[in-house]
Design an enzyme around this catalytic site. Structure first.
Site, short mmCIF file in Angstrom:
data_model
loop_
_atom_site.label_atom_id
_atom_site.label_comp_id
_atom_site.label_asym_id
_atom_site.label_seq_id
_atom_site.Cartn_x
_atom_site.Cartn_y
_atom_site.Cartn_z
N HIS A 118 42.45 46.19 49.59
CA HIS A 118 42.09 46.94 50.80
C HIS A 118 42.82 46.37 52.01
CE1 HIS A 118 39.31 49.08 53.59
NE2 HIS A 118 39.45 47.99 54.32
N GLU A 119 42.81 45.05 52.15
CA GLU A 119 43.47 44.40 53.29
C GLU A 119 44.99 44.54 53.20
OE1 GLU A 119 41.71 43.68 55.72
OE2 GLU A 119 39.76 43.69 54.73
N HIS A 155 45.94 47.86 54.43
CA HIS A 155 45.97 47.91 55.90
C HIS A 155 47.36 47.48 56.39
CE1 HIS A 155 42.10 49.07 57.38
NE2 HIS A 155 41.44 48.14 56.74
N GLU A 203 40.10 53.04 57.64
CA GLU A 203 39.34 52.38 56.57
C GLU A 203 39.34 53.24 55.31
OE1 GLU A 203 38.21 49.30 56.52
OE2 GLU A 203 39.09 49.10 58.52
#
Length: 292
Positions: A147-148, A151, A224
């Site tokens: 997930h990071e 980003h 997100e």
């Protein structure tokens, strides 16, 4: 939420400092063309300088501030198998999405959390909390890391800086216009600017900034969902759903850490408008509906 709070806090401080400095130097006074009408061209340039300077200085300082504020230990040489696994996992994911290897770090916090920050996608920082490492399984941690990394690959911090710069510009511009109108129409100042211009401009800037924050947070919530989708592509949506469910359980415990507040599932409408993250239940629902 951590990276957003640090970025926005720094941005607000820098914009305020620039505004005060320009006022003390008398630059605000040059905005009144011939001492009577507001020079909108000069005001726009003034607003752009303040707006984008604050935003990009915040972005440039984001990784340094994150390390210092959160007490991040950057893993240069792994001291144990856990640190070695973290480095290898992030390295593999970074290679999959085509970005430079981020710095990988750990910060001391009982709350399960993680963040990514940095000025560009090839020089980022990905950090996880000790609480996350202790409370999540390897598959769940892998999903959080994905997930990071997503980003970073999406260029979210750069996009956030650009959006914040535009928002800053409009807030500064409109607040000065409102101050000028009140100064002329209500207090009948005919030349230059009186005290009302400065007071009204500051009040308007605070109110407009508060409203503009809703736009910035709206974009934050959108990104997100994109990062969740990116993580699902990297490690499988079942792992990302499991990680979010783990966070959900942590959130629902009686003593919720302050930094988890933006993930509030039962938040009221007003709070939801200023939340940097969508409700966890909504994120899980969207992932379940994805076809991968």
């Amino acid at each position: 939420m951590l990276r957003i709070a640090l970025f926005l806090g720094t941005n607000i401080a820098i914009v305020a400092l620039l505004g005060i400095t320009f006022s003390l130097l008398g630059i605000d006074g040059l905005l009144a063309q011939n001492g009577v009408d507001l020079d909108l061209q000069a005001l726009l340039v003034y607003s752009l300088v303040i707006g984008f300077t604050g935003s990009f200085i915040s972005l440039a300082m984001s990784k340094f501030l994150a390390k210092k504020t959160m007490g991040v230990y950057v893993i240069d040489s792994p001291r144990n198998q856990t640190e070695r696994w973290l480095l290898q996992t992030v390295e593999r994911q970074a290679r999959q999405v085509g970005i430079g290897m981020p710095e990988v770090g750990i910060f001391d916090s009982a709350a399960p959390n993680a963040f990514a920050t940095g000025m560009n996608r090839n020089s980022a920082l990905v950090a996880v909390s000790t609480g996350l490492m202790q409370q999540m399984t390897d598959d769940e941690v892998e999903a959080v890391l994905a997930h990071e990394v997503s980003h970073v690959a999406n260029g979210d911090m750069i996009t956030m800086a650009l959006m914040q710069g535009v928002v800053n510009t409009f807030v500064v511009f409109l607040s000065r216009v409102i101050g000028h109108i009140v100064d002329r129409a209500v207090f009948k100042v005919e030349r230059g600017h009186g005290p009302a211009f400065w007071i009204v401009s500051m009040v308007a800037e605070i109110i407009l900034g508060f409203l503009a924050m809703m736009l910035v947070m709206g974009f934050s919530r959108y990104r997100e969902f994109r990062a969740d989708a990116g993580a699902a592509q990297l490690v499988g949506k079942h792992k990302m759903i499991a990680a979010l469910q783990r966070l959900q359980n942590s959130h629902e415990s009686p003593k919720m850490p302050d930094e988890m507040a933006a993930l509030a599932i039962n938040a009221g409408r007003i709070h939801a408008l200023f939340a940097s993250h969508p409700p966890l239940e909504k994120r899980i629902e969207v992932l379940r509906d994805m076809r991968i």
